[in-house]
Design an enzyme around this catalytic site. Structure first.
Site, mmCIF file in Angstrom:
data_model
loop_
_atom_site.group_PDB
_atom_site.id
_atom_site.type_symbol
_atom_site.label_atom_id
_atom_site.label_comp_id
_atom_site.label_asym_id
_atom_site.label_seq_id
_atom_site.Cartn_x
_atom_site.Cartn_y
_atom_site.Cartn_z
ATOM 1 N N ARG A 20 0.852 -1.206 0.000
ATOM 2 C CA ARG A 20 0.000 0.000 0.000
ATOM 3 C C ARG A 20 0.885 1.252 0.000
ATOM 4 O O ARG A 20 1.013 1.927 -1.006
ATOM 5 C CB ARG A 20 -0.934 -0.031 1.228
ATOM 6 C CG ARG A 20 -2.102 0.943 1.156
ATOM 7 C CD ARG A 20 -1.767 2.379 1.519
ATOM 8 N NE ARG A 20 -1.286 2.533 2.889
ATOM 9 C CZ ARG A 20 -0.802 3.679 3.358
ATOM 10 N NH1 ARG A 20 -0.728 4.754 2.589
ATOM 11 N NH2 ARG A 20 -0.353 3.761 4.587
ATOM 12 N N HIS A 305 40.472 -3.104 10.010
ATOM 13 C CA HIS A 305 39.153 -3.689 10.289
ATOM 14 C C HIS A 305 39.133 -5.170 9.932
ATOM 15 O O HIS A 305 38.687 -6.012 10.708
ATOM 16 C CB HIS A 305 38.070 -2.967 9.476
ATOM 17 C CG HIS A 305 37.721 -1.619 10.021
ATOM 18 N ND1 HIS A 305 36.442 -1.268 10.371
ATOM 19 C CD2 HIS A 305 38.490 -0.540 10.271
ATOM 20 C CE1 HIS A 305 36.436 -0.025 10.817
ATOM 21 N NE2 HIS A 305 37.673 0.444 10.758
HETATM 22 C C1 HCA Z 1 -1.623 8.093 3.248
HETATM 23 C C2 HCA Z 1 -1.088 8.733 4.520
HETATM 24 C C3 HCA Z 1 -0.580 7.749 5.536
HETATM 25 C C4 HCA Z 1 -1.717 7.026 6.231
HETATM 26 C C5 HCA Z 1 -1.305 6.077 7.283
HETATM 27 C C6 HCA Z 1 -2.421 5.183 7.818
HETATM 28 C C7 HCA Z 1 0.261 8.594 6.534
HETATM 29 O O1 HCA Z 1 -0.828 7.868 2.325
HETATM 30 O O2 HCA Z 1 -2.797 7.818 3.170
HETATM 31 O O3 HCA Z 1 -3.506 5.180 7.258
HETATM 32 O O4 HCA Z 1 -2.191 4.503 8.807
HETATM 33 O O5 HCA Z 1 1.470 8.591 6.421
HETATM 34 O O6 HCA Z 1 -0.355 9.290 7.337
HETATM 35 O O7 HCA Z 1 0.279 6.805 4.919
HETATM 36 CU CU CU Z 2 2.354 7.046 5.270
#
Ligand code: HCA
Ligand code: CU
Length: 402
Positions: A20, A305
């Site tokens: 994701r 090393h």
């Molecule tokens: C995103 C932002 C996210 C969400 C993290 C989560 C972030 O890309 O939607 O839903 O737990 O860094 O806040 O990745």
């Molecule tokens: Cu994120």
């Protein structure tokens, strides 16, 4: 040489977000069958949750999440969703056993979208209630995006409402990687205050941390989060994600296993294969000096090393490569001394060389190193053969072994 133990961290789990967050790295896209292969390895390694994608974004992503959810993995398959009915519906349809709902509750972002803290709270509550009514067994995580740049009390109010609506996990996101351990913006301090605020509201969810690496501090911040009571850490392979990415899986595993008594909880010997796979299909090379999985991570170079590390690698290593199926290596280049060369000669079964020949080989190894590259084992064999022939005043057969 010995390090004091950092203590045990019972019940700490890993959520891998390669499929994701990793796909949000520019130019990265994994075909559904590649996702299946990556998820298979993640499951073998033993991560607790595999965040597989945001089904509402794209039908192919939805299909991939659905396939993974039906694979019968030990790991839970997570679907990502905004706090909106259509996203939650798509996530539910994917069959994922874990739903991650996110919404930014910082005053600036709320104002921009014409929301108030109260309407944001309603939106989150409605999304979670819908999910839990439809699928009571679903694990629901609520992430207040950019939480650490939002007032603790505002975040706690929405998070407590989310818990009351059925959220099991609250994940604190350092979305812009702005936190600094021990500094004025410490995640430890923020999370400690947040926990107090939640407790005042009778909410005791499991806490997770999602740390971005903009300042190169993602892992340090995640450990700070664990110290403050979080028990789930978001990671990705190679730290892939938006901008500078998030916490790197292998580095976190190394720390949890070697410094926090996590031995035996994860199958580390599978990690290298996973990194090769993700690097190949993401098109992102593994930097040579990357911790744990980089080509040079356990490779010694300078003469001093190598000499000491050949006696005992721990002189120059605080991490043990063995659980990852790796071992110390010794490079041959302009920095090499007698010990590294002797070791390399032994490894290609070249017996004792007379001192002049040995010196000639070392000289040539150093000369090649000064051209900016290392000498491989095969090349070392050719060099030995060459120098031997030179010393004997006969022509060299480059195919002959030393
Ligand atoms: C995103 C932002 C996210 C969400 C993290 C989560 C972030 O890309 O939607 O839903 O737990 O860094 O806040 O990745
Ligand atoms: Cu994120």
């Amino acid at each position: 040489m010995t390090l004091p133990g950092a203590g045990a961290l019972e019940g700490v789990g890993i959520l891998d977000a390669t499929l994701r967050e990793g796909e949000q790295a520019p130019g990265v896209y994994f075909e559904p069958y590649v996702k299946a292969a990556i998820a298979g390895l993640l499951d073998e390694i033993g991560v607790e949750v595999i965040e597989a994608g945001h089904p509402f974004v794209d039908d192919e992503i939805a299909e991939a999440v659905n396939c993974l959810a039906r694979r019968g993995f030990r790991a839970r398959i997570a679907a990502h969703a905004r706090a909106r009915r259509e996203d939650v519906e798509a996530a539910l349809a994917s069959g994922a056993g874990f739903l991650g709902i996110f919404l930014c509750v910082s005053p600036e972002r709320l104002r921009e979208r014409g929301l108030t803290p109260a309407t944001a709270l309603d939106q989150v509550t409605a999304a979670i209630t819908l999910a839990k009514e439809r699928r009571p067994g679903l694990i629901v995580r609520f992430t207040p995006e950019d939480a650490v740049r939002s007032p603790v009390a505002d975040v706690a109010a929405v998070a407590a409402a989310a818990v009351a609506a059925g959220a099991d996990i609250i994940s604190i996101a350092d979305t812009t990687g702005c936190m600094i351990p021990g500094g004025p913006r410490s995640l430890y301090d923020w999370l400690s205050r947040f926990r107090d605020e939640l407790q005042r509201r009778n909410a005791r969810p499991r806490l997770a941390v999602h740390c971005h690496n903009d300042r190169g501090l993602a892992l340090a911040n995640a450990l700070d989060g664990l110290r403050a009571g979080a028990s789930l850490v978001d990671v990705s392979v190679l730290g892939l994600g938006e901008r500078a990415g998030i916490v790197d899986l292998a580095a976190l595993l190394a720390v949890l296993v070697q410094d926090f008594s996590g031995n035996g909880r994860w199958r580390l010997e599978k990690v290298a294969e996973l990194y090769r796979l993700v690097s190949r299909f993401s098109g992102v090379p593994i930097p040579v000096h990357f911790p744990v999985m980089g080509r040079n991570a356990f490779r010694h170079c300078a003469g001093v090393h190598s000499q000491a590390a050949l006696r005992d690698p721990r002189h120059y290593q605080s991490l043990d490569p063995a659980p990852f199926g790796l071992s110390p290596e010794f490079s041959l280049d302009h920095m090499s001394g007698c010990s590294a060369l002797l070791h390399a000669l032994e490894s290609i079964a070249v017996g004792d060389l007379d001192p002049e020949l040995f010196t000639a080989v070392l000289r040539r190894v150093k000369a090649i190193g000064k051209k900016g590259r290392t000498v491989g084992r095969d090349e070392l064999g050719w060099i030995v053969a060459w120098e031997k022939a030179q010393a004997q005043g006969r022509p060299v057969l480059l195919t002959q072994s030393a």
